[in-house]
Design a protein around this motif. Structure first.
Motif, PDB file in Angstrom:
ATOM      1  N   ARG A 184       0.846  -1.202   0.000  1.00 26.57           N
ATOM      2  CA  ARG A 184       0.000   0.000   0.000  1.00 26.57           C
ATOM      3  C   ARG A 184       0.881   1.252   0.000  1.00 26.57           C
ATOM      4  N   LEU A 185       1.933   1.202   0.810  1.00 25.30           N
ATOM      5  CA  LEU A 185       2.855   2.348   0.890  1.00 25.30           C
ATOM      6  C   LEU A 185       3.529   2.565  -0.465  1.00 25.30           C
ATOM      7  N   HIS A 186       3.924   1.460  -1.067  1.00 27.04           N
ATOM      8  CA  HIS A 186       4.592   1.517  -2.365  1.00 27.04           C
ATOM      9  C   HIS A 186       3.652   2.112  -3.423  1.00 27.04           C
ATOM     10  N   GLN A 187       2.381   1.627  -3.421  1.00 25.50           N
ATOM     11  CA  GLN A 187       1.408   2.145  -4.402  1.00 25.50           C
ATOM     12  C   GLN A 187       1.164   3.632  -4.185  1.00 25.50           C
ATOM     13  N   ARG A 188       1.058   4.025  -2.915  1.00 25.03           N
ATOM     14  CA  ARG A 188       0.820   5.439  -2.615  1.00 25.03           C
ATOM     15  C   ARG A 188       1.973   6.286  -3.159  1.00 25.03           C
ATOM     16  N   MET A 189       3.190   5.787  -2.988  1.00 21.92           N
ATOM     17  CA  MET A 189       4.347   6.542  -3.485  1.00 21.92           C
ATOM     18  C   MET A 189       4.325   6.615  -5.004  1.00 21.92           C
ATOM     19  N   GLN A 190       3.930   5.497  -5.641  1.00 22.19           N
ATOM     20  CA  GLN A 190       3.872   5.491  -7.114  1.00 22.19           C
ATOM     21  C   GLN A 190       2.819   6.487  -7.609  1.00 22.19           C
ATOM     22  N   GLN A 191       1.645   6.491  -6.931  1.00 20.64           N
ATOM     23  CA  GLN A 191       0.579   7.423  -7.331  1.00 20.64           C
ATOM     24  C   GLN A 191       1.049   8.856  -7.167  1.00 20.64           C
ATOM     25  N   GLU A 192       1.718   9.131  -6.063  1.00 26.56           N
ATOM     26  CA  GLU A 192       2.183  10.501  -5.822  1.00 26.56           C
ATOM     27  C   GLU A 192       3.225  10.910  -6.850  1.00 26.56           C
ATOM     28  N   THR A 193       4.118   9.957  -7.193  1.00 24.24           N
ATOM     29  CA  THR A 193       5.139  10.271  -8.209  1.00 24.24           C
ATOM     30  C   THR A 193       4.451  10.530  -9.546  1.00 24.24           C
ATOM     31  N   ALA A 194       3.418   9.701  -9.884  1.00 27.83           N
ATOM     32  CA  ALA A 194       2.719   9.869 -11.162  1.00 27.83           C
ATOM     33  C   ALA A 194       2.020  11.223 -11.198  1.00 27.83           C
ATOM     34  N   SER A 195       1.350  11.617 -10.088  1.00 29.78           N
ATOM     35  CA  SER A 195       0.640  12.903 -10.132  1.00 29.78           C
ATOM     36  C   SER A 195       1.621  14.069 -10.158  1.00 29.78           C
ATOM     37  N   LEU A 196       2.792  13.890  -9.534  1.00 26.88           N
ATOM     38  CA  LEU A 196       3.822  14.940  -9.574  1.00 26.88           C
ATOM     39  C   LEU A 196       4.319  15.130 -11.017  1.00 26.88           C
ATOM     40  N   HIS A 197       4.548  13.988 -11.692  1.00 29.09           N
ATOM     41  CA  HIS A 197       5.006  14.055 -13.089  1.00 29.09           C
ATOM     42  C   HIS A 197       3.948  14.714 -13.957  1.00 29.09           C
ATOM     43  N   ALA A 198       2.670  14.357 -13.717  1.00 31.50           N
ATOM     44  CA  ALA A 198       1.567  14.930 -14.515  1.00 31.50           C
ATOM     45  C   ALA A 198       1.515  16.443 -14.300  1.00 31.50           C
ATOM     46  N   GLU A 199       1.686  16.844 -13.050  1.00 36.40           N
ATOM     47  CA  GLU A 199       1.660  18.276 -12.695  1.00 36.40           C
ATOM     48  C   GLU A 199       2.806  19.013 -13.402  1.00 36.40           C
ATOM     49  N   GLN A 200       4.012  18.386 -13.358  1.00 36.47           N
ATOM     50  CA  GLN A 200       5.191  19.008 -14.004  1.00 36.47           C
ATOM     51  C   GLN A 200       4.959  19.125 -15.504  1.00 36.47           C
ATOM     52  N   HIS A 201       4.323  18.071 -16.085  1.00 37.08           N
ATOM     53  CA  HIS A 201       4.052  18.042 -17.522  1.00 37.08           C
ATOM     54  C   HIS A 201       3.094  19.175 -17.890  1.00 37.08           C
TER      55      HIS A 201
END
Ligand SMILES: Cc1cc2nc3c(=O)[nH]c(=O)nc-3n(C[C@H](O)[C@H](O)[C@H](O)COP(=O)(O)O)c2cc1C
Length: 371
Positions: free
Chosen positions: A349-366
């Motif tokens: 769960r922790l790993h998935q949460r980190m992946q989701q946060e990284t994905a939304s950060l990348h989307a935001e940067q994009h």
């Protein structure tokens, strides 16, 4: 490589980063065998195994598990401390654990034989000292832990020690679940160690009536610290015996202690000379420790009444506060399986949460880059 594989599992040769600690009259060969078979790492409680049975207990674990991937716990003030040291080296046990520890020379003997030294500490300064003396790993025990215990909670002691030392740290004090294991690993520990949870298992030799008393404990405040047994902080389940001991006058307590010391001496065959030498050495170290040293003789005898003979109101019930959160006895296999599965869910769960946060950060940067 999975999260199960840590520096502790690699060094101790067990499948999971879960350690069964030494508990007087509880951590016998059968408990260590059950822990080892379930993938954990177990310690024999050398302080309460009679000197003439210790080698047989070690051999029993070796025969049942096919190796010496287990540990031996002892205290230097024990009559047969030398025997514990010699046997751990003779059988090349994976590890030894202790509180007030052996000197540098003895630690060097362990190192030469590849026996890992894993002291238990309850305060940051003791962790630093243990590293200086040559510990290979350290178990920190937070104040909520069972038996002799310090005053610093695991949630404070663990990060303090992790920041201060480079060797692997094992977290103890209050653990019984996979959530606890996941949180300790996430903080940087390499394993957890549990006493109370293993004592409250169906593989524990503790008599049924005494286990019922532990299971009936529902309030963490009922598992409290007393100084009345041996002058040191000792956490146990409140019972009429403890209240009687606390209410006794200093002379009354000394009298109980001397009677226990005599009984212990008769049981272990400890020589009067050794007893006197132990007292004198301790008093030389710290003259105010005299009553403490005499009272230390209380411990094995008072433990025996409840933990071996099955009279929970007539002896002491060492326990961590976590007893109040345990409502069933599981086998070592069941409890290790449950803990591993629950930790797995938490860490994923922790790993998935980190992946989701990284994905939304990348989307935001994009998005920002294209505005
Ligand atoms: C019944 C009982 C007996 C214990 N006896 C010993 C002992 O003989 N030597 C020792 O080093 N620690 C002893 N301890 C402490 C445990 O090894 C361990 O460090 C502690 O239980 C960890 O905290 P937890 O109970 O919250 O898991 C004992 C603990 C319990 C509950």
């Amino acid at each position: 490589m999975s999260w199960h594989d840590t520096r502790v599992t690699a060094a101790l040769g067990c499948r999971f980063p879960i350690i069964q600690t030494a508990m007087g009259w509880v951590s016998d060969a059968n408990l260590v065998i059950a822990t080892t078979r379930a993938g954990g790492f177990g310690f024999l409680a050398g302080a309460t195994i009679a000197a003439d049975q210790l080698e047989a207990e070690i051999n029993k674990v070796i025969a049942a598990t096919g190796g010496s991937n287990f540990g031996l716990n002892f205290h230097m003030f024990q009559d047969n401390a030398g025997q514990c040291v010699d046997l751990a080296i003779k059988y090349r046990l994976r590890a030894v654990s202790y509180g007030r520890g052996p000197d540098r020379e003895t630690i060097q003997r362990f190192k030469d034989a590849n026996v890992l030294c894993i002291p238990t500490v309850g305060a940051l300064k003791h962790a630093i000292k243990a590293v200086e003396l040559g510990a290979d790993m350290i178990t920190i025990q937070g104040g909520e832990g069972g038996g002799h215990t310090g005053g610093v909670p695991t949630s404070i002691l663990l990060p303090q020690v992790l920041s201060a030392v480079d060797i692997p740290v094992i977290a103890a004090g209050g653990f019984s679940t996979g959530r606890g294991l996941a949180s300790a690993l996430a903080a940087g520990a390499d394993a957890i160690a549990m006493g109370t949870r293993f004592m409250m298992s169906s593989d524990s030799p503790t008599p049924a009536l005494t286990l019922e008393r532990y299971l009936a404990t529902r309030d963490t405040q009922q598992v409290r610290v007393t100084l009345a047994v041996d002058g040191m902080r000792h956490r146990m389940v409140d019972n009429p015996f403890i209240r009687k001991l606390e209410a006794a006058s200093p002379m009354g307590r000394l009298w109980i202690a001397l009677r226990s010391a005599r009984k212990w001496k008769a049981q272990t065959g400890m020589s009067t000379l050794h007893m006197l030498r132990t007292f004198i050495a301790a008093i030389k170290d710290d003259p105010s420790a005299m009553s403490q040293v005499i009272m230390a003789a209380n411990q094995p005898i008072l433990l025996q009444r409840s933990m071996v003979e099955g009279f929970p109101d007539e002896g002491i019930l060492p326990s961590g506060q976590v007893a109040a959160a345990i409502d069933k006895l599981l086998s070592c296999q069941q409890l290790i399986d449950e803990i591993v599965q629950e930790a797995d869910v938490c860490l994923q769960r922790l790993h998935q949460r980190m992946q989701q946060e990284t994905a939304s950060l990348h989307a935001e940067q994009h998005r920002s880059a294209h505005v």
